[in-house]
Write an enzyme that holds these catalytic residues in place. Structure first.
Site, PDB file in Angstrom:
ATOM      1  N   HIS A 128       0.823  -1.222   0.000  1.00  0.00           N
ATOM      2  CA  HIS A 128       0.000   0.000   0.000  1.00  0.00           C
ATOM      3  C   HIS A 128       0.849   1.260   0.000  1.00  0.00           C
ATOM      4  O   HIS A 128       0.338   2.343  -0.257  1.00  0.00           O
ATOM      5  CB  HIS A 128      -0.928   0.002   1.221  1.00  0.00           C
ATOM      6  CG  HIS A 128      -2.025  -1.017   1.113  1.00  0.00           C
ATOM      7  ND1 HIS A 128      -3.330  -0.687   0.827  1.00  0.00           N
ATOM      8  CD2 HIS A 128      -1.994  -2.368   1.209  1.00  0.00           C
ATOM      9  CE1 HIS A 128      -4.066  -1.792   0.778  1.00  0.00           C
ATOM     10  NE2 HIS A 128      -3.277  -2.826   1.017  1.00  0.00           N
TER      11      HIS A 128
ATOM     12  N   ASP B 191       3.570   9.376  -0.752  1.00  0.00           N
ATOM     13  CA  ASP B 191       2.415   8.575  -0.353  1.00  0.00           C
ATOM     14  C   ASP B 191       2.207   7.483  -1.392  1.00  0.00           C
ATOM     15  O   ASP B 191       2.389   7.737  -2.589  1.00  0.00           O
ATOM     16  CB  ASP B 191       1.170   9.478  -0.298  1.00  0.00           C
ATOM     17  CG  ASP B 191       0.233   9.082   0.837  1.00  0.00           C
ATOM     18  OD1 ASP B 191       0.208   7.890   1.178  1.00  0.00           O
ATOM     19  OD2 ASP B 191      -0.474   9.963   1.365  1.00  0.00           O
TER      20      ASP B 191
END
Ligand code: G6P
Length: 467
Positions: free
Chosen positions: A157, A365
């Site tokens: 992720h 991110d």
């Protein structure tokens, strides 16, 4: 349909009336399990140093949750130590923040073996196993060594940095290198995928003719990009409804006609909150006509507070926010409302809908689902504007956002002004393009695409073995 067995470090059993814990992984996994028979195994979030007990099972909404506690030693070494003070910073390009020691690595490997022992008692031969995130990189190797022949996939992720950074992880072959024991490894972006491909090639792996598989020590691993999505249609409907809720109305009334700018992030150094507040300060300094006409709401639940780098960063944000409020605030206007708590998804959808702009400006991110949630929550007739960091995985898809470099304070301030002054037709055009994209690539599509690729990969591997 085979049963889907999800494994992640933290398992969040949904509690009626409680907001889900923040973080993209929990949001994505809950949605992926919605339409399939499934089991979700992982850590309960609790610490227990008593005699070892069997994991606990809870049934909720057709999903079987099986959770285990961790001992203090496991928590300190595996979770806080290796996962969050070595892998997290390095994978977010922050080698400078990494704190390595061998006992933490030992704890990390030990908990992965422990998870495999628990899973060995739960697995059936036709289960499809899908492991999530950086805490559990060696899990496939552990399961294979216990004789499991099921399809096993892994999804990262968080970002995957260039190979040179991956090689800074001490004993990298036991962690990031152990991903080659999975059938399929998924990344958020093509860039992340290519970085890992290069790492495999530099570690002696041979790229197959299809360009996506690598032969490593007699095994074959396939790698791919599967950008994670959200429940777009559902969230759009929730936002349209919530806009009339008491919560949203109270917030709107409190603004007294000022425009709302919003940021929602876990309190994490990767999110660039200090850089963002600096950008806002610059905006207020140089755009005097906007003072007292805008309110910035930063919703920031605390996270991993026991880790020193997080405490330091929290102090920095507190100091900066109070400086900006002290410098520009007035008796009846607080420039920044800074809140260390989380809100339920419905409440956030209402906040997003009435916000004229969202600041999603991480320094790094993996994806950032807040960016997608903000877009999904907009009123198509009068949409707000997304400011998005070029270093969020979401920027590869949401190119109709105002893309910013969080390291450039003036550029962020300028983009905020552009957002607040953007004409309606431009806002609508940017929104329509992004909404179309996140509707097509939603969370169901993400899970289906990954799982289809995983089954195909395992099948072709087994056929290859028979030949
Ligand atoms: C990120 C990670 C997840 C993690 C979440 C919350 O989204 O990718 O794996 O669960 O942060 O962090 P925590 O350490 O509280 O589980």
């Amino acid at each position: 349909m085979s049963r889907l067995v999800i494994v992640s470090n933290r398992v969040t059993v949904p509690e009626p009336g409680h907001p889900p814990p923040p973080g993209g992984l929990a949001v994505a996994v809950h949605a992926a399990l919605k339409s399939r028979p499934g089991l979700w195994f992982g850590w309960s979030g609790k610490i227990d140093d008593g005699p070892a007990v069997e994991p606990q099972t809870v049934e909720r909404d057709n999903v079987t949750y099986v959770v285990t506690d961790l001992s203090t030693g496991d928590y300190n070494e595996y979770y806080t130590g290796f996962a969050n003070r070595v892998l997290w910073p390095i994978l977010h390009y922050r080698v400078d923040l990494a704190e390595f020691n061998r006992s933490d690595l030992g704890g990390y490997l030990r908990v992965n073996a422990l998870f495999a022992d628990h899973l060995a008692k739960l697995l059936k031969p036709d289960d499809v196993i899908w492991v999530h995130d950086y805490h559990l990189m060696p899990l496939a190797r552990e399961l294979r060594s216990r004789g499991f022949n099921n399809p096993i996939g892994f999804f990262l992720h968080i970002p995957c940095p260039p190979a040179d950074l991956l090689f800074t992880i001490p004993k990298q072959e036991q962690t990031i290198g152990a991903l080659s024991h999975y059938d399929l490894v998924g990344f958020q972006t093509e860039n992340d995928r290519n970085n890992y491909g290069r790492y495999l090639a530099m570690s002696g792996g041979h790229q197959g003719r299809d360009g996506t598989s690598y032969a490593v020590d007699g095994r074959v691993v396939r790698i791919g990009a599967f950008p994670v999505g959200i429940e777009t249609a559902d969230l759009a409907a929730v936002a349209a409804e919530t806009v009339d809720s008491g919560f949203t109305r109270e917030l709107r009334d409190s603004l007294q006609g000022r425009k709302l700018v919003v940021g929602v992030d876990r309190l994490d150094y990767s999110k660039g909150i200090v850089h963002r507040v600096e950008g806002y300060r610059h905006f207020l300094e140089h755009e005097a006509n906007w003072r007292n006409r805008v309110t910035y709401l930063q919703v920031t639940p605390k996270s991993r507070s026991e880790i020193p780098e997080y405490g330091d960063m929290s102090d920095d944000v507190n100091r900066l926010v109070s400086e900006v409020n002290g410098q520009f605030g007035e008796a009846a206007w607080t420039p920044i409302r800074y809140i260390n708590r989380s809100y339920p998804r419905e409440a956030l959808a209402g906040v997003f809908r009435i916000a004229a702009a969202a600041l999603v400006t991480p320094l790094r991110d993996g994806m950032n689902l807040v960016a997608k949630e903000y877009v999904a929550s907009q009123d198509p007739a009068d949409p707000g504007v997304l400011l998005l960091s070029q270093f969020a995985g979401a920027a590869a898809e949401l190119d109709a956002a105002l893309i910013v470099n969080p390291h450039e304070t003036e550029g962020m301030a300028q983009a905020l002004r552009t957002a607040l002054e953007m004409p309606l037709d431009e806002r609508q055009a940017r929104f329509a393009s992004m909404f179309e994209r996140i509707s097509r690539q939603d969370i169901d599509r993400w899970a289906e695409t990954f799982l289809a690729k995983l089954s195909e990969t395992r099948r072709s591997f087994l056929i290859g073995q028979l030949r």
